[in-house]
Design an enzyme around this catalytic site. Structure first.
Site, mmCIF file in Angstrom:
data_model
loop_
_atom_site.group_PDB
_atom_site.id
_atom_site.type_symbol
_atom_site.label_atom_id
_atom_site.label_comp_id
_atom_site.label_asym_id
_atom_site.label_seq_id
_atom_site.Cartn_x
_atom_site.Cartn_y
_atom_site.Cartn_z
ATOM 1 N NE ARG A 95 -3.524 2.464 2.564
ATOM 2 C CZ ARG A 95 -4.516 2.689 3.411
ATOM 3 N NH1 ARG A 95 -4.898 1.739 4.252
ATOM 4 N NH2 ARG A 95 -5.149 3.838 3.432
ATOM 5 C CG ASN A 149 -11.199 -1.606 -0.612
ATOM 6 O OD1 ASN A 149 -12.164 -1.470 -1.355
ATOM 7 N ND2 ASN A 149 -11.123 -1.046 0.587
ATOM 8 C CB CYS A 171 -18.011 -0.222 0.035
ATOM 9 S SG CYS A 171 -17.194 1.277 0.624
ATOM 10 C CG ASP A 172 -16.638 0.131 5.923
ATOM 11 O OD1 ASP A 172 -16.094 0.812 5.040
ATOM 12 O OD2 ASP A 172 -16.044 -0.300 6.921
ATOM 13 C CE1 TYR A 267 -11.350 6.105 -0.551
ATOM 14 C CE2 TYR A 267 -13.482 5.813 0.501
ATOM 15 C CZ TYR A 267 -12.118 5.580 0.468
ATOM 16 O OH TYR A 267 -11.518 4.840 1.451
HETATM 17 N N1 NAD Z 1 -14.937 -2.471 1.644
HETATM 18 C C1 NAD Z 1 -14.681 -1.625 2.634
HETATM 19 O O1 NAD Z 1 -15.376 -0.660 2.761
HETATM 20 C C2 NAD Z 1 -13.518 -1.842 3.536
HETATM 21 C C3 NAD Z 1 -13.428 -1.217 4.789
HETATM 22 C C4 NAD Z 1 -12.283 -1.410 5.560
HETATM 23 C C5 NAD Z 1 -11.277 -2.235 5.082
HETATM 24 N N2 NAD Z 1 -11.421 -2.821 3.864
HETATM 25 C C6 NAD Z 1 -10.409 -3.716 3.310
HETATM 26 O O2 NAD Z 1 -10.151 -4.778 4.237
HETATM 27 C C7 NAD Z 1 -8.883 -5.312 3.944
HETATM 28 C C8 NAD Z 1 -8.043 -5.450 5.191
HETATM 29 O O3 NAD Z 1 -7.578 -4.194 5.607
HETATM 30 P P1 NAD Z 1 -6.485 -4.040 6.754
HETATM 31 O O4 NAD Z 1 -6.121 -2.610 6.773
HETATM 32 O O5 NAD Z 1 -6.966 -4.660 8.001
HETATM 33 O O6 NAD Z 1 -5.272 -4.884 6.143
HETATM 34 P P2 NAD Z 1 -4.238 -5.888 6.843
HETATM 35 O O7 NAD Z 1 -3.020 -5.901 5.979
HETATM 36 O O8 NAD Z 1 -4.123 -5.590 8.285
HETATM 37 O O9 NAD Z 1 -4.940 -7.317 6.727
HETATM 38 C C9 NAD Z 1 -5.058 -8.036 5.565
HETATM 39 C C10 NAD Z 1 -4.690 -9.489 5.802
HETATM 40 O O10 NAD Z 1 -4.895 -10.181 4.556
HETATM 41 C C11 NAD Z 1 -3.889 -11.181 4.467
HETATM 42 N N3 NAD Z 1 -3.744 -11.638 3.090
HETATM 43 C C12 NAD Z 1 -3.129 -11.009 2.065
HETATM 44 N N4 NAD Z 1 -3.227 -11.732 0.942
HETATM 45 C C13 NAD Z 1 -3.922 -12.852 1.253
HETATM 46 C C14 NAD Z 1 -4.337 -13.987 0.516
HETATM 47 N N5 NAD Z 1 -4.063 -14.104 -0.786
HETATM 48 N N6 NAD Z 1 -5.007 -14.964 1.158
HETATM 49 C C15 NAD Z 1 -5.287 -14.853 2.477
HETATM 50 N N7 NAD Z 1 -4.923 -13.798 3.232
HETATM 51 C C16 NAD Z 1 -4.251 -12.807 2.629
HETATM 52 C C17 NAD Z 1 -2.647 -10.503 5.018
HETATM 53 O O11 NAD Z 1 -1.658 -11.435 5.377
HETATM 54 C C18 NAD Z 1 -3.219 -9.716 6.192
HETATM 55 O O12 NAD Z 1 -3.139 -10.454 7.385
HETATM 56 C C19 NAD Z 1 -8.286 -4.393 2.876
HETATM 57 O O13 NAD Z 1 -8.563 -4.939 1.597
HETATM 58 C C20 NAD Z 1 -9.045 -3.124 3.067
HETATM 59 O O14 NAD Z 1 -8.968 -2.310 1.926
HETATM 60 C C21 NAD Z 1 -12.510 -2.643 3.116
HETATM 61 O O1 LIG Z 2 -7.066 4.514 5.362
HETATM 62 P P1 LIG Z 2 -7.765 3.477 6.155
HETATM 63 O O2 LIG Z 2 -7.145 2.101 6.016
HETATM 64 O O3 LIG Z 2 -8.047 3.867 7.569
HETATM 65 O O4 LIG Z 2 -9.237 3.387 5.546
HETATM 66 C C1 LIG Z 2 -9.485 3.006 4.259
HETATM 67 C C2 LIG Z 2 -10.884 2.442 4.216
HETATM 68 O O5 LIG Z 2 -11.785 3.516 4.396
HETATM 69 C C3 LIG Z 2 -13.176 3.210 4.310
HETATM 70 O O6 LIG Z 2 -13.570 2.331 5.335
HETATM 71 C C4 LIG Z 2 -13.706 2.834 6.669
HETATM 72 C C5 LIG Z 2 -15.137 2.901 7.024
HETATM 73 O O7 LIG Z 2 -15.788 3.842 6.230
HETATM 74 C C6 LIG Z 2 -15.360 3.205 8.507
HETATM 75 O O8 LIG Z 2 -16.715 3.064 8.785
HETATM 76 C C7 LIG Z 2 -14.619 2.267 9.403
HETATM 77 O O9 LIG Z 2 -15.154 0.970 9.414
HETATM 78 O O10 LIG Z 2 -13.267 2.233 9.019
HETATM 79 C C8 LIG Z 2 -13.038 1.882 7.634
HETATM 80 C C9 LIG Z 2 -11.533 1.906 7.479
HETATM 81 O O11 LIG Z 2 -10.965 3.071 7.967
HETATM 82 C C10 LIG Z 2 -13.447 2.567 2.974
HETATM 83 O O12 LIG Z 2 -14.788 2.219 2.823
HETATM 84 C C11 LIG Z 2 -12.587 1.350 2.790
HETATM 85 O O13 LIG Z 2 -12.859 0.760 1.547
HETATM 86 C C12 LIG Z 2 -11.128 1.735 2.886
HETATM 87 O O14 LIG Z 2 -10.312 0.577 2.845
HETATM 88 MN MN MN Z 3 -14.905 0.953 0.876
#
Ligand code: NAD
Ligand SMILES: O=P(O)(O)OC[C@H]1O[C@H](O[C@H]2[C@H](O)[C@@H](O)[C@@H](O)O[C@@H]2CO)[C@H](O)[C@@H](O)[C@@H]1O
Ligand code: MN
Length: 445
Positions: A95, A149, A171-172, A267
């Site tokens: 990242r 993501n 997505c949250d 965003y």
């Molecule tokens: N959709 C949303 O709105 C939303 C909100 C918050 C976070 N997210 C997403 O959640 C995910 C986690 O975020 P984070 O900040 O906690 O990251 P993080 O790096 O702390 O955790 C991700 C985990 O995924 C594991 N991983 C990576 N590749 C893998 C694979 N191929 N198979 C199994 N495990 C694997 C890593 O080892 C790690 O432990 C990210 O994709 C982030 O963008 C999405």
């Molecule tokens: O920069 P980060 O890793 O803090 O956040 C990126 C993510 O941001 C949004 O998710 C937020 C969400 O909106 C909030 O409610 C709470 O749950 O925390 C999340 C992470 O901060 C976004 O929707 C995600 O897709 C991003 O990964």
């Molecule tokens: Mn999102």
């Protein structure tokens, strides 16, 4: 309610969000009873810290739940009802590169937007498809609730590569923002509102918001957003106290000013004010660094504390992720046929009348036992349509580049991004990204 108890696998067990999700699941056991929680990750060491702490917490607070953590797909995905997927392929180290490489060339560096988001997409597609395949192999009736993501690119990839699979992409961010809008109107919860929304993931607009009696809440919300964005509507449960998030919530007022007939997703700042974002970025210290020094240290610090003490009693800081209750809502909708409304990322097929039928759009859907039904949003204005056509092409070209190993399509994707000034700059960024992502991307020809 049927009397079934559910078995859940968290994919990305080592995620910083995992403890918050586990606690949230425990808080909702009355409506979503659980018999088993398993963690799956491909990084055994990272997962072990989170898992050992959660194991202690679960033993002390819900001993009836079976718990296991593993890197073995068969163990992880056998006998389960739901996969909650939040993987980050390449973790924070990648990242950081996604964010810093574009900035070298004067282009914004962001997790899911612009060239950084495209690079992340090229890593995530394979990881998410692999987990979907494991789920289908070992538990063919299970559902995957995916919030890994960049959700827009992942959703397009699953549409192209696994069109019949049981996956819901969600997505949250809208949930967080709806919570803030509910607060602006003096409502207790976003669930007291009914919304109309259209867009792509991290690229959408609210065009209708009513309360339960059908009263229009848009004027009140607009009045607030025009002056403060979402900045002073933070709820008690809001986690985004970091300065960069506050800035993003404030900047929404300038995004709103461009089209005061709708309320924008946060965003859109990256597409409508990319010059401002670059000016306010530190090339040496981006959001990835903030998260590494903040959320990651915080969560892993608590986990290590619990492991050292052998108990979670008296250790402060493990908190249920209140916003993540939408995950239980969604699982309940599928399991218990609640027919609740959610914003999902789904194939358009006419729901946005004047937009590409094959685009993966974010719109309200009704979710029940047999999946989802889309709620038609009608025709969208020219401004949003123009922006979305450009952005959906970025997302589709990225997926095509991944499938075909096609260099030019990825160059086109980066060139088309509204955050990038020219094909020349796009190529410079792309060539650096290829070098940085050798371990993760398919080879491009
Ligand atoms: N959709 C949303 O709105 C939303 C909100 C918050 C976070 N997210 C997403 O959640 C995910 C986690 O975020 P984070 O900040 O906690 O990251 P993080 O790096 O702390 O955790 C991700 C985990 O995924 C594991 N991983 C990576 N590749 C893998 C694979 N191929 N198979 C199994 N495990 C694997 C890593 O080892 C790690 O432990 C990210 O994709 C982030 O963008 C999405
Ligand atoms: O920069 P980060 O890793 O803090 O956040 C990126 C993510 O941001 C949004 O998710 C937020 C969400 O909106 C909030 O409610 C709470 O749950 O925390 C999340 C992470 O901060 C976004 O929707 C995600 O897709 C991003 O990964
Ligand atoms: Mn999102």
């Amino acid at each position: 309610m049927n009397n079934k108890k559910y078995s859940v696998t968290v994919a990305g067990g080592g995620s910083t969000f995992t403890p918050g999700i586990v606690l949230m699941l425990l808080e909702n056991m009355d409506r979503f009873p659980i018999r088993s929680i398993k963690f799956y990750d491909n990084d055994a060491k990272r997962q072990e810290t989170v898992a050992k702490a959660c194991e202690i917490y679960l033993k002390e607070n819900a001993p009836e739940i079976e718990f296991a953590y593993t890197t073995d797909p068969e163990t992880a995905f056998t006998d389960i009802d739901f996969v909650l997927a939040h993987i980050r392929v390449g973790k924070y180290a990648m990242r950081e590169k996604d964010e810093k490489i574009p900035l070298k060339y004067g282009v914004l560096g962001q997790e899911t937007c612009g060239p950084g988001g495209i690079a992340y997409g090229m890593r995530s597609i394979g990881g998410v498809i692999e987990i979907l395949d494991y789920m289908e192999q070992y538990s063919p009736d299970a559902w995957m609730l995916n919030y890994s993501n960049p959700a827009a690119i992942v959703a397009e990839a699953t549409r192209r590569l696994r069109p019949d699979s049981k996956i819901l992409n969600i997505c949250d961010m809208p949930i967080d923002l709806e919570e803030k809008m509910a607060h602006m109107c003096g409502l207790k919860s976003r669930k007291e509102m009914q919304v109309g929304y259209y867009g792509l993931n991290h690229f959408g607009w609210w065009h209708k918001i009513h309360d339960k009696d059908g009263n229009d809440l848009m004027p009140q919300i607009k009045e607030h957003v025009a002056v403060n964005g979402f900045a002073d509507a933070l709820s008690d449960t809001n986690q985004h106290v970091d300065a960069s998030w506050r800035e993003t919530f404030t900047k929404v007022k300038d995004v709103y000013a461009v089209d005061p007939s709708t309320i924008p997703n946060t965003y859109l700042k990256y597409y409508l004010y990319p010059d401002y974002v670059v000016e306010h970025s530190n090339k040496e210290y981006t959001r990835a660094n903030e998260v590494i020094d903040g959320r990651e240290k915080h969560v892993f610090g608590i986990c290590n504390d619990i492991i050292e003490k052998g108990t979670s009693k008296g250790v402060e800081g493990f908190e249920a992720d209140a916003h993540a209750t939408y995950i239980v809502d969604l699982a309940c909708a599928l399991a218990e046929n609640t027919n609740e409304r959610f914003l999902l990322i789904v194939e358009n097929e006419g729901a946005i009348e004047n937009f590409d039928r094959t685009a993966m759009v974010e719109i309200p859907c009704i979710v029940g036992r047999n999946g989802y039904e889309k709620i038609c949003q009608g025709a969208i204005p020219q401004f949003q349509k123009g922006l979305m056509e450009q952005q959906v092409s970025v997302e589709k070209l990225t997926v095509e580049a991944w499938i075909e190993g096609n260099y030019n399509k990825l160059w086109q994707a980066i060139t088309l991004s509204k955050t990038v000034p020219s094909a020349r700059v796009a190529k410079l960024i792309l060539d650096d990204l290829i070098e940085a992502n050798k371990e993760y991307w398919p080879e491009l020809h």
